[in-house]
Design a protein around this motif. Structure first.
Motif, PDB file in Angstrom:
ATOM      1  N   ALA A 153      -2.766 -27.776  34.046  1.00 60.10           N
ATOM      2  CA  ALA A 153      -2.891 -26.872  35.188  1.00 60.10           C
ATOM      3  C   ALA A 153      -1.894 -27.195  36.296  1.00 60.10           C
ATOM      4  N   GLY A 154      -1.247 -28.374  36.217  1.00 57.62           N
ATOM      5  CA  GLY A 154      -0.368 -28.800  37.301  1.00 57.62           C
ATOM      6  C   GLY A 154      -1.151 -29.076  38.568  1.00 57.62           C
ATOM      7  N   ALA A 155      -2.384 -29.553  38.416  1.00 62.46           N
ATOM      8  CA  ALA A 155      -3.280 -29.751  39.559  1.00 62.46           C
ATOM      9  C   ALA A 155      -2.821 -30.923  40.421  1.00 62.46           C
ATOM     10  N   ASP A 156      -2.992 -30.759  41.724  1.00 65.81           N
ATOM     11  CA  ASP A 156      -2.664 -31.818  42.679  1.00 65.81           C
ATOM     12  C   ASP A 156      -3.959 -32.553  43.020  1.00 65.81           C
ATOM     13  N   LEU A 157      -4.171 -33.682  42.368  1.00 67.97           N
ATOM     14  CA  LEU A 157      -5.401 -34.446  42.580  1.00 67.97           C
ATOM     15  C   LEU A 157      -5.357 -35.302  43.838  1.00 67.97           C
ATOM     16  N   ALA A 158      -4.171 -35.526  44.388  1.00 68.58           N
ATOM     17  CA  ALA A 158      -4.038 -36.443  45.524  1.00 68.58           C
ATOM     18  C   ALA A 158      -4.870 -35.981  46.714  1.00 68.58           C
ATOM     19  N   LYS A 159      -4.849 -34.676  46.994  1.00 65.14           N
ATOM     20  CA  LYS A 159      -5.600 -34.165  48.139  1.00 65.14           C
ATOM     21  C   LYS A 159      -7.101 -34.288  47.921  1.00 65.14           C
ATOM     22  N   VAL A 160      -7.549 -34.038  46.703  1.00 65.88           N
ATOM     23  CA  VAL A 160      -8.974 -34.184  46.397  1.00 65.88           C
ATOM     24  C   VAL A 160      -9.384 -35.648  46.516  1.00 65.88           C
ATOM     25  N   GLU A 161      -8.548 -36.526  45.993  1.00 67.04           N
ATOM     26  CA  GLU A 161      -8.854 -37.959  46.067  1.00 67.04           C
ATOM     27  C   GLU A 161      -8.899 -38.431  47.519  1.00 67.04           C
ATOM     28  N   SER A 162      -7.965 -37.960  48.340  1.00 73.08           N
ATOM     29  CA  SER A 162      -7.953 -38.335  49.752  1.00 73.08           C
ATOM     30  C   SER A 162      -9.208 -37.832  50.462  1.00 73.08           C
ATOM     31  N   ALA A 163      -9.587 -36.572  50.187  1.00 72.65           N
ATOM     32  CA  ALA A 163     -10.796 -36.020  50.806  1.00 72.65           C
ATOM     33  C   ALA A 163     -12.041 -36.776  50.349  1.00 72.65           C
ATOM     34  N   ARG A 359     -11.810 -28.645  48.831  1.00 71.76           N
ATOM     35  CA  ARG A 359     -10.682 -29.007  47.969  1.00 71.76           C
ATOM     36  C   ARG A 359     -11.123 -29.079  46.506  1.00 71.76           C
ATOM     37  N   ALA A 360     -12.321 -29.619  46.269  1.00 68.39           N
ATOM     38  CA  ALA A 360     -12.818 -29.746  44.896  1.00 68.39           C
ATOM     39  C   ALA A 360     -13.073 -28.380  44.275  1.00 68.39           C
ATOM     40  N   GLU A 361     -13.560 -27.426  45.057  1.00 71.88           N
ATOM     41  CA  GLU A 361     -13.801 -26.085  44.528  1.00 71.88           C
ATOM     42  C   GLU A 361     -12.482 -25.372  44.221  1.00 71.88           C
ATOM     43  N   LYS A 362     -11.479 -25.639  45.050  1.00 69.35           N
ATOM     44  CA  LYS A 362     -10.159 -25.080  44.764  1.00 69.35           C
ATOM     45  C   LYS A 362      -9.625 -25.645  43.448  1.00 69.35           C
ATOM     46  N   LEU A 363      -9.832 -26.953  43.246  1.00 71.71           N
ATOM     47  CA  LEU A 363      -9.430 -27.587  41.987  1.00 71.71           C
ATOM     48  C   LEU A 363     -10.240 -27.018  40.825  1.00 71.71           C
ATOM     49  N   HIS A 364     -11.533 -26.767  41.060  1.00 76.41           N
ATOM     50  CA  HIS A 364     -12.389 -26.190  40.019  1.00 76.41           C
ATOM     51  C   HIS A 364     -11.835 -24.836  39.554  1.00 76.41           C
ATOM     52  N   LYS A 365     -11.439 -24.005  40.507  1.00 75.43           N
ATOM     53  CA  LYS A 365     -10.890 -22.693  40.148  1.00 75.43           C
ATOM     54  C   LYS A 365      -9.600 -22.842  39.340  1.00 75.43           C
ATOM     55  N   ALA A 366      -8.763 -23.801  39.734  1.00 74.78           N
ATOM     56  CA  ALA A 366      -7.516 -24.029  38.997  1.00 74.78           C
ATOM     57  C   ALA A 366      -7.815 -24.492  37.576  1.00 74.78           C
ATOM     58  N   ARG A 367      -8.838 -25.329  37.440  1.00 74.95           N
ATOM     59  CA  ARG A 367      -9.210 -25.806  36.102  1.00 74.95           C
ATOM     60  C   ARG A 367      -9.737 -24.677  35.234  1.00 74.95           C
ATOM     61  N   VAL A 368     -10.591 -23.821  35.802  1.00 74.39           N
ATOM     62  CA  VAL A 368     -11.142 -22.700  35.035  1.00 74.39           C
ATOM     63  C   VAL A 368     -10.019 -21.780  34.564  1.00 74.39           C
ATOM     64  N   ALA A 369      -9.071 -21.496  35.463  1.00 74.47           N
ATOM     65  CA  ALA A 369      -7.944 -20.626  35.088  1.00 74.47           C
ATOM     66  C   ALA A 369      -7.097 -21.283  33.999  1.00 74.47           C
ATOM     67  N   ALA A 370      -6.850 -22.587  34.142  1.00 73.57           N
ATOM     68  CA  ALA A 370      -6.054 -23.296  33.139  1.00 73.57           C
ATOM     69  C   ALA A 370      -6.800 -23.374  31.819  1.00 73.57           C
TER      70      ALA A 370
END
Length: 554
Positions: A153-163, A359-370
């Motif tokens: 997905a090319g997900a950016d985990l850094a922001k989620v990890e920081s949050a 941020r986690a929900e934004k990542l969730h949406k990216a994961r579902v799309a991927a």
């Protein structure tokens, strides 16, 4: 990538040194020739259990050495080596060596530095990814599914990890503040009692030393009272020595002008009178200081006892009691103001929680799309691999809050259904050995650009298939190997023909001694080996012609 594998006295292999290159390398040979020994040797240097059965009969020990070379050392390898304090110079190859004795004992080394087998297992995921008939690691293991999907997905985990870290820090601060207040309230009555006791006594810094000195002085005065009284008689009264000395000085003063010596005598006598007067004053002051007052002595001793008793009670020096009072007042003030602090900490924690959730929900949406995209990509690969009825699904499900983490709020797992109408289930639980290998190949092709181990090995992925399916497998293996290194243990001539490097494994016997050897084949050798795979025991001209067509077709 893996550039060299050296084996000494492992099962049927006496001594073997194999050099590897990038791209697709194939290993072929008759059933039972010893292909599994190579994988066992590689597994040994990657931290697998050291079995004494690996040691060749009649030998004291066996060893395997694997050399890996990188243009740049992967982060995982560098971090693991740094944590273990294993030094490796930039550009230097990574050499893993494992030695096992016939009694089962083993030793491990990384670039000739002794390490544990556990360290080898930590390094293994970044070095070799093995997919075999009964593989329970790699893509079969759900632990790595989320990471692979995020890469896809090319997900950016850094922001989620920081949050996540901010939220946990805020929650920890809130929990600590609440615990401190609970503890303080439990101690509040005791604090009030202790503070009242100290306030009544009102200790001062330096007081203990002053009281001890005054008490000691008064106690000495009691002992010296007789001597002081006797000395006082030399100064008191008209008949005292000092009075007579002064009278003599007055009389001498009247006649001092009559002779120079009388004048000098008067000066000396005046000096004696002055010094005697000073002595009288100091004696009087000493007498006052050392006067024995039983009531005052009792007061000082009582005060000194109370100070020292409280110091012992609070486990400090008497001079530290004023500071203790200030600490207790601050603790009581904190209890009174603590609820206001808690309210602010609650707001901070709630804000951090919401920021993490967003941020986690934004990542969730990216994961579902991927996941949808990945499922389609895998589906395209299934039919050519004779998995027409199978379905693949990437499950992305929200985890309960107690399982959220720096990776987000999702659990990710790859599921398959091998028959129409059948329920989806985890990869390793529903597919047969051959199906599982082909599913993994399809998934690897779909994830081809998403990283992984430096070397990928497929062990008999083509078992039970042939013809067009074997060709499809070979084509996909070659495609996967184009950007790295892939080794395939195969019985399929279609797969073998795709190899850029071809190794033939053979077993030979001399008397009671059986050995396994590996040969790097040239073009003629490749033709002959693929012809053998096509025809069986007797190699026919038709088989050689077919081998030529396979080799020309790639």
């Amino acid at each position: 990538m893996l550039t060299r594998l050296s084996i000494r006295n492992i099962v049927l292999i006496e001594a073997l040194d194999l050099d590897f290159a990038g791209g697709l390398g194939v290993l072929t040979g008759e059933t039972g020739a010893g292909k599994s020994i190579l994988l066992d040797a590689l597994g040994l240097v990657l931290g697998n259990r050291a079995e004494s059965a690996l040691v060749r009969a009649g030998e004291d020990q066996a060893s395997a050495t694997a050399t890996f070379e990188f243009s740049q050392l992967p982060d995982l390898l560098r971090d693991v080596l740094n944590d273990a304090e294993v030094e490796i110079e930039p550009g230097e190859p990574l050499i893993l060596r494992r030695r096992v004795k016939a009694d089962g004992g083993s030793k491990a080394f990384v670039n000739d530095q002794p390490v544990s087998a556990a360290l080898l297992r930590q390094l293994a995921p970044a070095l070799v990814e093995l997919h075999g008939q009964h593989d329970d690691r790699g893509l079969v293991n759900p632990r790595g599914h989320r990471l692979l999907l995020d890469r896809y997905a090319g997900a950016d985990l850094a922001k989620v990890e920081s949050a996540w870290k901010n939220w946990r820090a805020a929650e920890d601060a809130l929990a600590k503040a609440r615990a401190d207040i609970v503890q303080a309230k439990d101690d509040q009555d005791l604090l009030i009692a202790h503070l009242a006791e100290l306030t009544r006594l009102a200790p001062e810094e330096g007081e203990e030393e002053q009281l001890a000195l005054s008490r000691a002085t008064m106690q000495k005065g009691e002992k010296l009272s007789g001597d002081l009284e006797e000395l006082r008689r030399f100064w008191d009264g008209s008949d005292s020595a000092l009075a007579q000395l002064r009278s003599a000085a007055r009389r001498l003063d009247r006649i001092a002008e009559e002779h120079p010596l009388l004048k000098e005598a008067l000066e000396a006598l005046d000096g004696a009178v002055i010094q005697a007067g000073e002595a009288e004053e100091k004696l009087a002051a000493a007498g006052e200081a050392m006067v024995h007052d039983p009531l005052e002595l009792d007061r000082m001793e009582t005060r000194l006892f109370e100070l020292r008793a409280l110091a012992r009670k609070h486990r400090c020096e008497a001079d530290e009691l004023p500071a203790k009072m200030r600490e207790m007042r601050a603790a009581l003030d904190a209890i009174e103001g603590g609820e206001a602090d808690i309210a602010q900490l609650v707001k901070t924690a709630e804000a951090a929680h919401q920021a993490y959730r967003d941020r986690a929900e934004k990542l969730h949406k990216a994961r579902v799309a991927a996941a949808v995209k990945l499922d389609k990509a895998v589906a395209v690969e299934l039919a050519p691999l004779k998995l027409d009825a199978a379905r693949f699904k990437t499950s992305v499900s929200e985890l309960p809050e107690d399982r959220w983490g720096p990776h987000g709020i999702d659990g990710v797992e790859y599921l398959i259904s091998t028959n129409p109408g059948a329920d989806f289930a985890p990869l390793g639980k529903i597919a047969s050995g051959g199906e599982l290998s082909r599913f993994i190949l399809a998934l690897k092709v779909a994830l081809a650009e998403q990283g992984g181990a430096a070397t990928v090995i497929f062990d008999e992925i083509d078992r039970g298939v042939g013809g067009a399916v074997a060709s499809a497998i070979g084509e996909r293996l070659a495609r996967l190997a184009s950007g790295g290194q892939l080794l395939a243990v195969t019985h399929s001539p279609q797969v073998a023909a795709r190899g850029q490097v071809h190794y033939m494994i053979a077993k030979s016997s001399t008397g009671t001694v059986t050995k396994t050897s590996v040969a790097l084949l040239d073009e003629a050798g490749r033709q002959e080996e693929i012809a053998r795979m096509l025809s069986g025991a007797e190699i026919t001209s038709e088989a050689r012609a077919q081998a030529d067509r396979l080799l020309e077709g790639v």
